[in-house]
Motif scaffolding. Structure first.
Motif, PDB file in Angstrom:
ATOM      1  N   ASP A 238      49.644  47.676  39.174  1.00 26.00           N
ATOM      2  CA  ASP A 238      49.939  46.337  39.673  1.00 26.00           C
ATOM      3  C   ASP A 238      50.314  45.371  38.557  1.00 26.00           C
ATOM      4  OD1 ASP A 238      49.662  46.752  42.403  1.00 26.00           O
ATOM      5  OD2 ASP A 238      47.485  46.509  42.336  1.00 26.00           O
ATOM      6  N   LYS A 450      41.577  40.267  39.585  1.00 23.44           N
ATOM      7  CA  LYS A 450      41.183  40.989  40.804  1.00 23.44           C
ATOM      8  C   LYS A 450      41.916  42.324  40.906  1.00 23.44           C
ATOM      9  CE  LYS A 450      41.062  40.483  45.849  1.00 23.44           C
ATOM     10  NZ  LYS A 450      41.391  39.583  46.988  1.00 23.44           N
ATOM     11  N   LEU A 451      43.224  42.317  40.621  1.00 24.46           N
ATOM     12  CA  LEU A 451      43.999  43.554  40.687  1.00 24.46           C
ATOM     13  C   LEU A 451      43.516  44.571  39.663  1.00 24.46           C
ATOM     14  CD1 LEU A 451      47.620  42.116  41.108  1.00 24.46           C
ATOM     15  CD2 LEU A 451      46.162  43.139  42.878  1.00 24.46           C
ATOM     16  N   LYS A 453      40.477  44.891  38.409  1.00 25.45           N
ATOM     17  CA  LYS A 453      39.191  45.440  38.826  1.00 25.45           C
ATOM     18  C   LYS A 453      39.337  46.379  40.025  1.00 25.45           C
ATOM     19  CE  LYS A 453      36.667  41.518  36.930  1.00 25.45           C
ATOM     20  NZ  LYS A 453      35.921  40.265  37.196  1.00 25.45           N
ATOM     21  N   GLN A 454      40.260  46.063  40.922  1.00 24.47           N
ATOM     22  CA  GLN A 454      40.497  46.949  42.064  1.00 24.47           C
ATOM     23  C   GLN A 454      41.081  48.285  41.611  1.00 24.47           C
ATOM     24  OE1 GLN A 454      43.075  44.549  44.523  1.00 24.47           O
ATOM     25  NE2 GLN A 454      41.368  43.687  45.698  1.00 24.47           N
ATOM     26  N   SER A 455      41.904  48.268  40.570  1.00 21.17           N
ATOM     27  CA  SER A 455      42.597  49.484  40.140  1.00 21.17           C
ATOM     28  C   SER A 455      41.637  50.564  39.650  1.00 21.17           C
ATOM     29  CB  SER A 455      43.616  49.152  39.045  1.00 21.17           C
ATOM     30  OG  SER A 455      42.974  48.869  37.814  1.00 21.17           O
ATOM     31  N   ARG A 457      38.433  50.953  40.627  1.00 18.43           N
ATOM     32  CA  ARG A 457      37.435  51.343  41.602  1.00 18.43           C
ATOM     33  C   ARG A 457      37.964  52.460  42.493  1.00 18.43           C
ATOM     34  NH1 ARG A 457      36.121  46.719  39.610  1.00 18.43           N
ATOM     35  NH2 ARG A 457      33.997  45.934  39.656  1.00 18.43           N
ATOM     36  N   GLY A 460      41.528  52.990  43.922  1.00 24.85           N
ATOM     37  CA  GLY A 460      42.495  52.219  43.157  1.00 24.85           C
ATOM     38  C   GLY A 460      43.458  53.123  42.409  1.00 24.85           C
TER      39      GLY A 460
END
Length: 476
Positions: A238, A450-451, A453-455, A457, A460
């Protein structure tokens, strides 16, 4: 001679063994140490190879065994080898790479061969993960018939720009030869709309593009990338999707698994293995704890950048004149002449704090910090993005020019202040980040945080890519 120190090391006969060799400068070592921890958590055994000079010269690397015993006990071994240069040598990139190629290759071969002696006859048990700058690692692995994974410590965008050097020369866009530095570059795919001459890597600023020894390293990159079948990059989709989509044209099997330090934090590991100065840590936090929320600019030019006394004076006056609170990590070892100007050390302290060293990730995550004036090394960019902190980029060398342009023009999470160092401009940029456009940047920066941290997990992009990477290592 090989200097070996071993942390407790156990491995199953069926588990792959990974030999890791970073380019011996702090930012590359830090990144690969994070990857080593991730491998250990995945039950791979690791031999981490460093030069003796790097261990001795850089603060925090002198006692890796005891530090890692708390994080990856039983799964990692450290080997120390000579880089072939005398202690007093300045170790420029070209000289260091040449010496390493001659000195390290036979020692690495010996390590690989010893591991392979215990492997099953059906397939090799050893895998090499080498810094992408160490092209001799690809040749060595091919000679020995073992798989090699190149590890890229820089951004995908900077990597792509560096590998575009032959195309830039063919198109006549290099050498510079007095061109307007703000003219657009058109020969780096996916960057046509915003890349300028001044945004090209600093090493590209030479008149002789065919005989400059440092530039020859970048001439070889496309060939090296094609030779190696696996590429690990410390980034996430992202953030750099357009470039990552282009990379399969010159690279096979690209694993974007960053940000590595956030991967560790998200999965219960520690990315702060190297912390060596408790007094300065306390001083930094005491300073920040007493400041209002989102009011402090953190300033750091990294651990290797040499800055002149005159440059520091301009920054000091620009920062003070901006009227902003700031915390400046400034070590005399990084100053030309090894002496910090007296006016910085004795100047106003009401809204300023100057320390020799700062725990950067902790500082960036502190509630008081609202901005980061950075040299734009990739580790610093990723740490700032994860923390959701806007940046002012002041790139100094290497690929930092590309990163700074991305901060300002692509991700729009800060400002680009390259090729200038005047107190009036510094004051203007600091005011713009910390006052005039503060709300704008503080709204946009958390989006990328946010992107990121999502990647890392489960589910992700980076998490999925890591699973594929581990599967391929075990399969190979």
């Amino acid at each position: 001679m090989m200097d070996k120190q071993v942390a407790s090391h156990e491995s199953s006969p069926s588990s792959p063994h990974v030999i890791m060799f970073p380019f011996p400068v702090p930012s590359h070592i830090h990144s690969m140490l994070n990857l080593a921890q991730i491998f250990c958590e995945a039950h791979l055994s690791v031999t981490f190879v460093m030069t003796v000079h790097a261990r001795n010269a850089f603060s925090g690397f002198s006692d890796l065994e005891s530090q890692f015993s708390h994080h990856a006990a039983g799964k990692i071994r450290f080997e120390y080898i000579s880089d072939g240069l005398p202690d007093e040598h300045p170790r420029g990139v070209t000289e260091l790479l040449g010496s390493l190629a001659a000195t390290a290759t036979p020692l690495l071969k010996e390590m690989v061969q010893k591991e392979e002696e215990g492997a099953a006859a059906a397939a090799p048990r050893c895998v090499v993960v080498a810094d992408a700058l160490l092209s001799f690692g690809v040749e060595m692995a091919e000679e020995l018939g073992v798989p090699i994974f190149q590890f890229h410590c820089i951004s995908a965008s900077a990597n792509w720009t560096c590998s575009s050097l032959p195309r830039l020369i063919r198109a006549g866009e290099l050498p510079l030869k007095g061109r307007d530095m703000d003219m657009p570059i058109t020969s780096v795919k996916s960057m046509e709309g915003f890349l300028r001459y001044r945004d090209l890597p600093a090493v590209f600023r030479v008149d002789d593009v065919h005989n400059d020894p440092t530039l020859q390293i970048f001439h070889q990159l496309p060939r090296n990338y094609t030779q190696s079948k696996h590429h690990i990059i410390n980034t996430f989709h992202d953030l750099e999707r357009p470039i990552l989509d282009q990379m399969p044209t010159i690279m096979s099997n690209v694993y974007a698994i960053g940000p590595l330090h956030e991967f560790l934090a998200a999965n219960g590991g520690s990315s702060n293995v190297i912390i060596s100065d408790d007094d300065n840590t306390k001083s930094c936090l005491d300073c920040l704890d007493n400041q209002p929320a989102k009011s402090v600019l953190y300033v750091s030019f990294g651990t290797l950048s040499m800055v002149s006394r005159e440059t520091l004076v301009e920054f000091w006056h620009g920062l003070v004149n901006s009227g902003q609170r700031f915390l400046w990590s400034l070590n005399s070892n990084l100053v030309t002449g090894r002496e910090i100007p007296a006016e910085i050390l004795t100047g106003s302290r009401e809204m300023t704090c100057v320390v020799e060293w700062a725990p950067q990730r902790v500082v960036l995550g502190h509630f008081a910090v609202a901005g980061f004036l950075t040299h734009c090394r990739w580790n610093s960019i990723l740490e700032s993005i994860v923390a959701g902190v806007p940046m002012i980029g002041w790139p100094i060398y290497g690929e930092q020019q590309v990163n700074s342009r991305y901060v300002a023009e692509v991700w729009k999470v800060g400002l680009d202040m390259k090729d200038t160092c005047h107190r009036v401009i510094i004051e203007k940029m600091v005011r713009e980040l910390m006052e005039e456009r503060k709300d704008e940047f503080l709204k946009r920066a958390p989006h990328y945080s946010k992107l990121a941290k999502q990647s890392v997990r489960q589910g992700g992009s980076s998490s999925s890519n890591l699973e594929h990477l581990l599967e391929d290592i075990r399969r190979i």
